[in-house]
Design an enzyme around this catalytic site. Sequence first.
Site, mmCIF file in Angstrom:
data_model
loop_
_atom_site.group_PDB
_atom_site.id
_atom_site.type_symbol
_atom_site.label_atom_id
_atom_site.label_comp_id
_atom_site.label_asym_id
_atom_site.label_seq_id
_atom_site.Cartn_x
_atom_site.Cartn_y
_atom_site.Cartn_z
ATOM 1 C CB ALA A 1 -0.904 -0.001 1.232
ATOM 2 C CB CYS A 2 -0.017 4.677 -0.946
ATOM 3 S SG CYS A 2 0.700 6.299 -1.172
ATOM 4 N N PRO A 3 2.706 4.416 1.052
ATOM 5 C CG PRO A 3 4.437 5.632 2.145
ATOM 6 C CD PRO A 3 3.172 4.810 2.401
#
Length: 75
Positions: free
Chosen positions: A13-15
């Site tokens: 998942a981001c980042p």
Amino acid sequence: MKSDQLLDAKGLACPMPIVRTKKAMDKLESGQVLEVHATDKGAKSDLSAWTKAGGHTLLEMNEDNGVFVFFIQKK
């Protein structure tokens, strides 16, 4: 398209896709191509913006069965 290195960022998942992409790009020579596979929908806009901000070139971006595939050439 031929790449010099493959980065598997699927499931992150981001980042994290960008963090891992930056680390991988730091190891490449100028002109080499990094292939990134990511499943995070945010990676589409995030990696495009990061590539532009870093002066690198996004050669190609496509989606295959929910996996975003990026080819980024190091400046």
